[in-house]
Design a protein around this motif. Sequence first.
Motif, PDB file in Angstrom:
ATOM      1  N   LEU A 276       0.852  -1.177   0.000  1.00 47.30           N
ATOM      2  CA  LEU A 276       0.000   0.000   0.000  1.00 47.30           C
ATOM      3  C   LEU A 276       0.892   1.233   0.000  1.00 47.30           C
ATOM      4  O   LEU A 276       1.635   1.472   0.954  1.00 47.30           O
ATOM      5  N   SER A 277       0.870   1.983  -1.082  1.00 42.22           N
ATOM      6  CA  SER A 277       1.688   3.193  -1.216  1.00 42.22           C
ATOM      7  C   SER A 277       3.166   2.894  -1.018  1.00 42.22           C
ATOM      8  O   SER A 277       3.897   3.668  -0.397  1.00 42.22           O
TER       9      SER A 277
ATOM     10  N   VAL B 113      -1.759  -4.556  -4.800  1.00 45.57           N
ATOM     11  CA  VAL B 113      -0.856  -3.411  -4.930  1.00 45.57           C
ATOM     12  C   VAL B 113      -1.687  -2.149  -5.102  1.00 45.57           C
ATOM     13  O   VAL B 113      -2.560  -2.081  -5.986  1.00 45.57           O
ATOM     14  N   SER B 114      -1.416  -1.145  -4.265  1.00 45.39           N
ATOM     15  CA  SER B 114      -2.245   0.054  -4.271  1.00 45.39           C
ATOM     16  C   SER B 114      -1.409   1.319  -4.110  1.00 45.39           C
ATOM     17  O   SER B 114      -0.383   1.325  -3.427  1.00 45.39           O
ATOM     18  N   ALA B 115      -1.873   2.390  -4.745  1.00 47.17           N
ATOM     19  CA  ALA B 115      -1.343   3.739  -4.525  1.00 47.17           C
ATOM     20  C   ALA B 115      -2.397   4.717  -5.014  1.00 47.17           C
ATOM     21  O   ALA B 115      -3.016   4.504  -6.058  1.00 47.17           O
TER      22      ALA B 115
ATOM     23  N   PRO C  14       0.238 -11.592 -13.033  1.00 44.63           N
ATOM     24  CA  PRO C  14      -0.965 -10.859 -12.605  1.00 44.63           C
ATOM     25  C   PRO C  14      -0.867 -10.377 -11.156  1.00 44.63           C
ATOM     26  O   PRO C  14      -0.146 -10.936 -10.328  1.00 44.63           O
ATOM     27  N   ALA C  15      -1.610  -9.329 -10.854  1.00 48.68           N
ATOM     28  CA  ALA C  15      -1.756  -8.815  -9.496  1.00 48.68           C
ATOM     29  C   ALA C  15      -3.050  -8.026  -9.452  1.00 48.68           C
ATOM     30  O   ALA C  15      -3.568  -7.602 -10.496  1.00 48.68           O
ATOM     31  N   THR C  16      -3.570  -7.817  -8.260  1.00 51.65           N
ATOM     32  CA  THR C  16      -4.729  -6.957  -8.084  1.00 51.65           C
ATOM     33  C   THR C  16      -4.239  -5.547  -7.805  1.00 51.65           C
ATOM     34  O   THR C  16      -3.421  -5.341  -6.897  1.00 51.65           O
ATOM     35  N   TYR C  17      -4.732  -4.574  -8.580  1.00 48.90           N
ATOM     36  CA  TYR C  17      -4.290  -3.188  -8.432  1.00 48.90           C
ATOM     37  C   TYR C  17      -5.456  -2.314  -7.982  1.00 48.90           C
ATOM     38  O   TYR C  17      -6.612  -2.542  -8.360  1.00 48.90           O
ATOM     39  N   SER C  18      -5.118  -1.298  -7.185  1.00 46.54           N
ATOM     40  CA  SER C  18      -6.095  -0.303  -6.763  1.00 46.54           C
ATOM     41  C   SER C  18      -5.441   1.066  -6.846  1.00 46.54           C
ATOM     42  O   SER C  18      -4.421   1.312  -6.201  1.00 46.54           O
ATOM     43  N   PHE C  19      -6.047   1.957  -7.649  1.00 41.96           N
ATOM     44  CA  PHE C  19      -5.517   3.303  -7.829  1.00 41.96           C
ATOM     45  C   PHE C  19      -6.632   4.324  -7.581  1.00 41.96           C
ATOM     46  O   PHE C  19      -7.231   4.847  -8.524  1.00 41.96           O
ATOM     47  N   PRO C  20      -6.941   4.599  -6.316  1.00 41.72           N
ATOM     48  CA  PRO C  20      -8.014   5.554  -6.015  1.00 41.72           C
ATOM     49  C   PRO C  20      -7.730   6.930  -6.615  1.00 41.72           C
ATOM     50  O   PRO C  20      -6.582   7.389  -6.646  1.00 41.72           O
ATOM     51  N   ALA C  21      -8.793   7.577  -7.078  1.00 41.36           N
ATOM     52  CA  ALA C  21      -8.655   8.893  -7.711  1.00 41.36           C
ATOM     53  C   ALA C  21      -8.223   9.958  -6.718  1.00 41.36           C
ATOM     54  O   ALA C  21      -7.621  10.967  -7.107  1.00 41.36           O
ATOM     55  N   ARG C  22      -8.530   9.747  -5.456  1.00 42.37           N
ATOM     56  CA  ARG C  22      -8.126  10.700  -4.417  1.00 42.37           C
ATOM     57  C   ARG C  22      -7.549   9.948  -3.214  1.00 42.37           C
ATOM     58  O   ARG C  22      -7.970   8.848  -2.904  1.00 42.37           O
TER      59      ARG C  22
END
Length: 331
Positions: free
Chosen positions: A191-192, A249-251, A298-306
């Motif tokens: 995360l980040s 994976v997130s940012a 492959p991976a799960t990605y999360s890219f929040p707009a804010r």
Amino acid sequence: MRIGRPGFSERLKQRALGLTAAALVLPMAAGIAGTAVAGAAPVAHRAPAGGFEEVFVPSAMGPIKVQIQWAARGGNAALYLLDGLRARNDRNAWTFETNALDQFRNDNVTLVMPVGGESSFYTDWMSPSNFNGQKGTYKWETFLTKELPAYLETRGVSRSNNGVLGLSMGGSAALTLAAHHRDQFKFAGSLSGYLNISAPGMREAIRVAMLDAGRYNVDAMWGPPWNKQWLRNDPFVFAPQLKGLSMYVSAASGLPGAHDNPRAPIDYFNTANGMALEALSLANTRAFQVRLGTLGIPATYSFPARGTHAWKYWENELWNARPQILSALNA
């Protein structure tokens, strides 16, 4: 009438009753205390069912405090939650900055939250940091992959059915630990995190950040920038080793969101810092995403707009990752 000493059979009966009472009392006392010395932990066939405990686990660095929330139904799966660059020596921030304990309270997975490790990247350092007079050498990778699993095994936690997730420094470290210890980890979450530390300017940025967080000398960690240890700990470089691993994976974008409500001048300063840190993490994470894509991993990605570099956003991402974690660990 004089009462004589009890006979041999009667003494045996009394001794048996005494031992039975002790056996009942001791576990109750241990549960009430809430803090245990790891060396005294009994060998168990399964983990305790539910509850929170703080233990001190022997290590090459000395006793390390670990906060543990046991699997609700005594399962053998564990999720390691790693802290950020400014990790404290009294508590792992996942326990008080987020609702992580509540999120997993009814799940059959043990949360393992090591305490300490400021600016460590949860790695084995080459030497003590000479800038701040550090007495010993950080050996966090050894602790998290050898010493701590050995202790947890005595409490019924599997050595091979584990996940690891962290934020910022801990996010990079989570992928590094999973890549180099595939026999231990079935899931890794960043995360980040900073996942492309060989990118231009990144090593210098890490140097400055570690000086700010405890005056740590990065050269004591992985040596000068040309040392191969930098490559060993760069997710972008070791990406092929992640094949087959369940990953989240997130940012975020770095733009202020629902959890950014600055009022005082210091709040505005912290929000600005959080924006910059998250934007840098996003650039790193996007590069890492492209790298995995070229490798067909492959991976799960999360890219929040804010969202900025802040705990409440990581709390949300942990909740989003929870179903994948439980599935990967069969918990």
